[in-house]
Design a protein around this motif. Structure first.
Motif, PDB file in Angstrom:
ATOM      1  N   LEU A  74       4.117 -19.809  29.931  1.00 38.70           N
ATOM      2  CA  LEU A  74       3.548 -20.992  29.640  1.00 38.70           C
ATOM      3  C   LEU A  74       3.968 -22.243  30.387  1.00 38.70           C
ATOM      4  O   LEU A  74       3.635 -23.338  30.258  1.00 38.70           O
ATOM      5  N   GLN A  75       4.515 -21.896  31.278  1.00 37.54           N
ATOM      6  CA  GLN A  75       4.862 -23.101  32.588  1.00 37.54           C
ATOM      7  C   GLN A  75       3.728 -23.960  33.008  1.00 37.54           C
ATOM      8  O   GLN A  75       3.996 -25.092  32.965  1.00 37.54           O
ATOM      9  N   ASN A  76       2.711 -23.129  33.236  1.00 34.98           N
ATOM     10  CA  ASN A  76       1.546 -24.019  34.057  1.00 34.98           C
ATOM     11  C   ASN A  76       0.405 -24.108  32.910  1.00 34.98           C
ATOM     12  O   ASN A  76      -0.448 -24.979  33.249  1.00 34.98           O
ATOM     13  N   ASP A  77       0.514 -23.471  31.743  1.00 36.26           N
ATOM     14  CA  ASP A  77      -0.485 -23.727  30.766  1.00 36.26           C
ATOM     15  C   ASP A  77       0.458 -23.375  29.457  1.00 36.26           C
ATOM     16  O   ASP A  77       0.243 -22.544  28.937  1.00 36.26           O
ATOM     17  N   LYS A  78       0.252 -24.604  28.958  1.00 42.02           N
ATOM     18  CA  LYS A  78       0.893 -24.643  27.491  1.00 42.02           C
ATOM     19  C   LYS A  78       0.107 -24.233  26.388  1.00 42.02           C
ATOM     20  O   LYS A  78       0.592 -24.125  25.367  1.00 42.02           O
ATOM     21  N   THR A  79      -1.188 -24.069  26.721  1.00 43.05           N
ATOM     22  CA  THR A  79      -1.978 -23.454  25.664  1.00 43.05           C
ATOM     23  C   THR A  79      -2.302 -22.036  25.927  1.00 43.05           C
ATOM     24  O   THR A  79      -3.412 -21.511  25.185  1.00 43.05           O
ATOM     25  N   PHE A  80      -1.811 -21.418  26.739  1.00 42.56           N
ATOM     26  CA  PHE A  80      -1.994 -19.954  26.843  1.00 42.56           C
ATOM     27  C   PHE A  80      -1.576 -19.263  25.480  1.00 42.56           C
ATOM     28  O   PHE A  80      -0.473 -18.977  25.068  1.00 42.56           O
ATOM     29  N   SER A  81      -2.653 -18.549  24.931  1.00 43.86           N
ATOM     30  CA  SER A  81      -2.306 -18.302  23.464  1.00 43.86           C
ATOM     31  C   SER A  81      -1.503 -16.946  23.441  1.00 43.86           C
ATOM     32  O   SER A  81      -0.525 -16.654  22.566  1.00 43.86           O
ATOM     33  N   LYS A  82      -1.744 -15.919  24.373  1.00 49.80           N
ATOM     34  CA  LYS A  82      -0.894 -14.932  24.535  1.00 49.80           C
ATOM     35  C   LYS A  82       0.554 -15.310  24.740  1.00 49.80           C
ATOM     36  O   LYS A  82       1.494 -14.444  24.332  1.00 49.80           O
ATOM     37  N   GLY A  83       0.621 -16.259  25.482  1.00 46.54           N
ATOM     38  CA  GLY A  83       2.192 -16.604  25.955  1.00 46.54           C
ATOM     39  C   GLY A  83       2.968 -17.000  24.850  1.00 46.54           C
ATOM     40  O   GLY A  83       4.070 -16.863  24.346  1.00 46.54           O
ATOM     41  N   LEU A  84       1.968 -17.963  23.895  1.00 47.20           N
ATOM     42  CA  LEU A  84       2.751 -18.567  22.663  1.00 47.20           C
ATOM     43  C   LEU A  84       3.172 -17.500  21.649  1.00 47.20           C
ATOM     44  O   LEU A  84       3.977 -17.700  21.155  1.00 47.20           O
ATOM     45  N   TYR A  85       2.012 -16.612  21.591  1.00 52.51           N
ATOM     46  CA  TYR A  85       2.417 -15.388  20.668  1.00 52.51           C
ATOM     47  C   TYR A  85       3.629 -14.481  21.016  1.00 52.51           C
ATOM     48  O   TYR A  85       4.455 -14.272  20.217  1.00 52.51           O
ATOM     49  N   GLN A  86       3.655 -14.372  22.423  1.00 55.26           N
ATOM     50  CA  GLN A  86       4.811 -13.579  22.732  1.00 55.26           C
ATOM     51  C   GLN A  86       5.941 -14.348  22.514  1.00 55.26           C
ATOM     52  O   GLN A  86       7.205 -13.577  22.304  1.00 55.26           O
ATOM     53  N   LYS A  87       6.161 -15.537  22.840  1.00 55.12           N
ATOM     54  CA  LYS A  87       7.492 -16.355  22.585  1.00 55.12           C
ATOM     55  C   LYS A  87       7.718 -16.455  21.004  1.00 55.12           C
ATOM     56  O   LYS A  87       8.973 -16.246  20.738  1.00 55.12           O
ATOM     57  N   ALA A  88       6.834 -16.381  20.339  1.00 57.20           N
ATOM     58  CA  ALA A  88       7.181 -16.598  18.856  1.00 57.20           C
ATOM     59  C   ALA A  88       7.703 -15.152  18.464  1.00 57.20           C
ATOM     60  O   ALA A  88       8.511 -15.020  17.466  1.00 57.20           O
ATOM     61  N   GLU A  89       6.942 -14.029  18.963  1.00 57.20           N
ATOM     62  CA  GLU A  89       7.386 -12.839  18.568  1.00 57.20           C
ATOM     63  C   GLU A  89       8.837 -12.828  19.001  1.00 57.20           C
ATOM     64  O   GLU A  89       9.614 -11.888  18.299  1.00 57.20           O
ATOM     65  N   THR A  90       9.255 -12.967  20.022  1.00 55.49           N
ATOM     66  CA  THR A  90      10.682 -13.012  20.549  1.00 55.49           C
ATOM     67  C   THR A  90      11.548 -13.658  19.949  1.00 55.49           C
ATOM     68  O   THR A  90      12.582 -13.154  19.251  1.00 55.49           O
ATOM     69  N   LEU A  91      11.200 -14.939  19.742  1.00 57.99           N
ATOM     70  CA  LEU A  91      12.217 -15.666  18.733  1.00 57.99           C
ATOM     71  C   LEU A  91      12.297 -15.141  17.206  1.00 57.99           C
ATOM     72  O   LEU A  91      13.317 -15.141  16.834  1.00 57.99           O
ATOM     73  N   TYR A  92      11.293 -14.791  16.852  1.00 58.28           N
ATOM     74  CA  TYR A  92      11.371 -13.776  15.550  1.00 58.28           C
ATOM     75  C   TYR A  92      12.391 -12.775  15.515  1.00 58.28           C
ATOM     76  O   TYR A  92      13.105 -12.398  14.832  1.00 58.28           O
ATOM     77  N   THR A  93      12.116 -11.867  16.570  1.00 55.57           N
ATOM     78  CA  THR A  93      12.832 -10.777  16.734  1.00 55.57           C
ATOM     79  C   THR A  93      14.452 -11.207  17.021  1.00 55.57           C
ATOM     80  O   THR A  93      15.473 -10.398  16.328  1.00 55.57           O
ATOM     81  N   MET A  94      14.821 -12.262  17.498  1.00 55.47           N
ATOM     82  CA  MET A  94      15.983 -12.788  17.892  1.00 55.47           C
ATOM     83  C   MET A  94      16.880 -13.485  16.471  1.00 55.47           C
ATOM     84  O   MET A  94      17.676 -13.745  16.476  1.00 55.47           O
ATOM     85  N   GLY A  95      15.869 -13.511  15.582  1.00 56.10           N
ATOM     86  CA  GLY A  95      15.983 -14.127  14.171  1.00 56.10           C
ATOM     87  C   GLY A  95      16.174 -15.531  14.127  1.00 56.10           C
ATOM     88  O   GLY A  95      16.435 -16.228  13.143  1.00 56.10           O
ATOM     89  N   ASP A  96      15.388 -16.349  15.127  1.00 52.46           N
ATOM     90  CA  ASP A  96      15.334 -17.746  15.137  1.00 52.46           C
ATOM     91  C   ASP A  96      13.844 -17.972  14.415  1.00 52.46           C
ATOM     92  O   ASP A  96      13.038 -18.378  15.050  1.00 52.46           O
ATOM     93  N   PHE A  97      13.993 -17.817  13.331  1.00 47.09           N
ATOM     94  CA  PHE A  97      12.663 -17.736  12.458  1.00 47.09           C
ATOM     95  C   PHE A  97      11.918 -19.348  12.303  1.00 47.09           C
ATOM     96  O   PHE A  97      10.703 -19.277  12.394  1.00 47.09           O
ATOM     97  N   GLU A  98      12.626 -20.125  12.265  1.00 42.37           N
ATOM     98  CA  GLU A  98      12.193 -21.750  12.435  1.00 42.37           C
ATOM     99  C   GLU A  98      11.324 -22.060  13.749  1.00 42.37           C
ATOM    100  O   GLU A  98      10.302 -22.412  13.555  1.00 42.37           O
ATOM    101  N   PHE A  99      12.003 -21.450  14.838  1.00 43.74           N
ATOM    102  CA  PHE A  99      11.220 -22.010  15.948  1.00 43.74           C
ATOM    103  C   PHE A  99      10.087 -20.863  16.366  1.00 43.74           C
ATOM    104  O   PHE A  99       9.023 -21.216  16.860  1.00 43.74           O
TER     105      PHE A  99
END
Length: 571
Positions: A74-99
């Protein structure tokens, strides 16, 4: 992984990407990770490759590196949907549900048509409710309820646990201290994995085993401690996502839900349906179509036994389940069954006047026909869907697929027409990736029509789009096609030039030969006439001479006769 990075790279970036994707689908995430790492050495910072490697890290339990790659994409493209989803999935797996919920919402805002963001929002919200309670079940008193803040602190603590690796000797000491909670709670949280953890802890007591190493030089003690540490972090995660009290509450609700004499509440029905649909979709997106199909069939059977009073939109839901079953069957390669399932969805949608469901069913039926090579049936089905398409993006995809089918049928003119329609819709939508796809389709159709000059122009436009979105695989494929089209175009120009020269030579030779022939004939006639006149004059002169010679000869002969006649006479 370091050894893999140190080895000499073989293959191109697209080939390494394809190899990594194949290994990932097979579940060989370690090997896939090495392929994606090698690919990034050839094309550093490629966002698609970073997301793919992040997924591998996540499958292997390395959430720290997974989050790092997701953020890098997401460094060069903040609207990259695949990157947003992957970051959300990783945060969810880490237990950081709010973020995680924040990034699911961002992705949903950018790409509302993608179901995975909507399901992510639902599961993150559910995890938060299970951890801190929903508004209806948690009452805040005036004395202050810091449950939310304490839970945030606990989530941050878990995140730090996952990201910071303790020294090996500290891990050993922590393991020997004992479990972080009582045995009963841990058994409930780990379930079947509790026996595995107990077995690993038992192995730690074998000193001889702890001193040994594997064939690859790794210490057995490190492997066992790593497994125990992973189970501990998973216990923390499951405790947050589904605490014990939440499990007990859900179990009681489930028992009450299926009491025959008790009418199900609308909220309970909605919760069951929502959760079931989420599980069906997650199984399908996780490359488990068999599980998704079985779950959908089970839910379908359950829903069919309920009354329409409990489910006002029962028919719509049944059609949706048939659609899910059909999609799973497509992934399993069961095209005949998939076609029947999607036709059931279409029949239900038409009977209940559900235009959106009709559009969905026609879409899926066309996909099945195209997969099995029945391109004309696919075209007929998708053309029926055209009036139901609502957005320019949907029309872009639809026109492109119809054009692709026409191209497969060698009907290049129709393929070009639909490719141009797809390109126009993509430009209206402002979607560069679909502009790329449509330009390639138009160019391929023009190659078949032997309009090489136009094909070259469209391939060049497609190449510009591929460079704009940094799609290296597409760039290489287009360059090859562009080179072939250029060669054909040059050969066509040469053939035209040869034809023109040949025609001009033929015209020129014909005129010259005609003139020379006429002149030669005239010259021959003149020479023949002159020769005839000369011969005539000579003949005339020869005729007069011959007469004189004959006369002289006659007179001479007469004199001789006369002499002979009178030579014997006496004088």
């Amino acid at each position: 992984m370091e050894d893999a990075e140190g080895e000499g790279l073989s293959g191109t970036f697209p080939s390494l990407m394809a190899e990594g994707a194949l290994l990932s689908r097979r579940g060989e995430h370690g090997k896939a990770l090495a392929s994606f790492t090698n690919a990034l050495q050839l094309q550093a910072g490629d966002k698609h490759c970073l997301v793919a490697r992040s997924m591998c890290y996540l499958k292997l339990g390395d959430t720290e590196n997974s989050l790092r790659d997701a953020e890098a994409s997401l460094q060069n493209d903040k609207t990259f949907s695949k990157g947003l989803y992957q970051k959300a999935e990783t945060l969810y797996t880490m237990g950081d549900f709010e973020f995680a919920l924040v990034y699911y919402h961002r992705g949903h805002k950018l790409r509302p048509e993608l179901q995975k963001f909507r399901l992510g929002i639902q599961k993150a919200q559910e995890a938060i409710d299970n951890s801190v309670g929903s508004p209806s079940s948690v009452k805040l008193e005036n004395k202050g309820d810091l449950c939310f803040l304490s839970r945030q602190a606990e989530s941050k603590k878990v995140k730090q646990k996952l990201q910071v690796k303790a020294p090996k000797k500290d891990q050993k000491q922590q393991s020997k201290v004992g479990p972080i909670r009582n045995e009963k709670t841990e058994r409930q949280l780990l379930g079947e994995l509790y026996a595995d953890k107990a077995y690993l802890e038992k192995l730690l007591k074998d000193e001889d085993l702890m001193k040994s190493s594997t064939k690859h030089g790794m210490r057995v003690e490190d492997l066992i401690l790593g497994g125990i540490n992973y189970l501990d972090t998973r216990t923390e995660f499951w405790q947050q996502q589904k605490p014990i009290y939440a499990r007990v509450r859900d179990r009681k609700l489930m028992q009450q839900r299926w009491l025959p004499e008790r009418k199900r509440k609308p909220s309970e029905v909605a919760r069951y349906i929502l959760k079931s649909m989420e599980e069906i979709d997650m199984l399908l997106t996780s490359s488990c179509p068999e599980g998704s199909c079985k779950k959908a069939e089970h839910v379908l059977k359950t829903i069919q036994g309920w009354s329409e009073d409990e489910i006002p939109n029962k028919n719509e839901l049944i059609g949706n389940l048939y659609s899910c079953i059909g999609n799973a069957q497509i992934e399993m390669g069961q095209m005949g069954r998939a076609l029947q399932s999607h036709k059931m969805d279409l029949e239900i949608a038409r009977e209940n006047d559900l235009p959106d469901a009709v559009s969905r069913a026609l879409d899926n039926i066309g996909r099945v026909y195209a997969r099995i090579g029945k391109f004309q049936q696919a075209i007929d089905t998708w053309e029926e869907k055209i009036p139901l398409a609502k957005t320019s993006l949907e029309k872009t995809w639809l026109f492109h697929e119809i054009g692709r089918c026409y191209l497969e049928l060698d009907e290049a003119t129709e393929a070009q027409d639909y490719g141009e329609k797809s390109l126009q819709s993509a430009e209206e939508e402002g979607d560069v990736e679909w502009q790329l796809n449509a330009s390639v389709l138009v160019a391929q159709a023009q190659v078949k029509l032997q309009d090489f000059q136009s094909a070259v122009m469209n391939f060049e436009k497609a190449l510009e789009k591929a460079k704009l979105i940094h799609n290296d695989a597409a760039q290489q494929a287009i360059i090859i096609a562009l080179d072939d089209a250029n060669k054909d175009f040059i050969e066509e120009l040469r053939a035209e030039q040869r034809t023109e020269r040949l025609e001009s030579f033929r015209d020129y030779d014909y005129d010259d030969e005609y003139k020379e022939e006429e002149e030669a004939k005239a010259q021959n006639e003149r020479e023949e006439n002159k020769q005839k006149e000369t011969e005539k004059e000579e003949n005339e002169r020869n005729g007069r001479g011959e007469k004189e010679e004959e006369k002289e000869e006659t007179e001479g002969e007469k004199g001789e006769d006369y002499a002979e006649l009178h030579q014997d006479l006496p004088e």
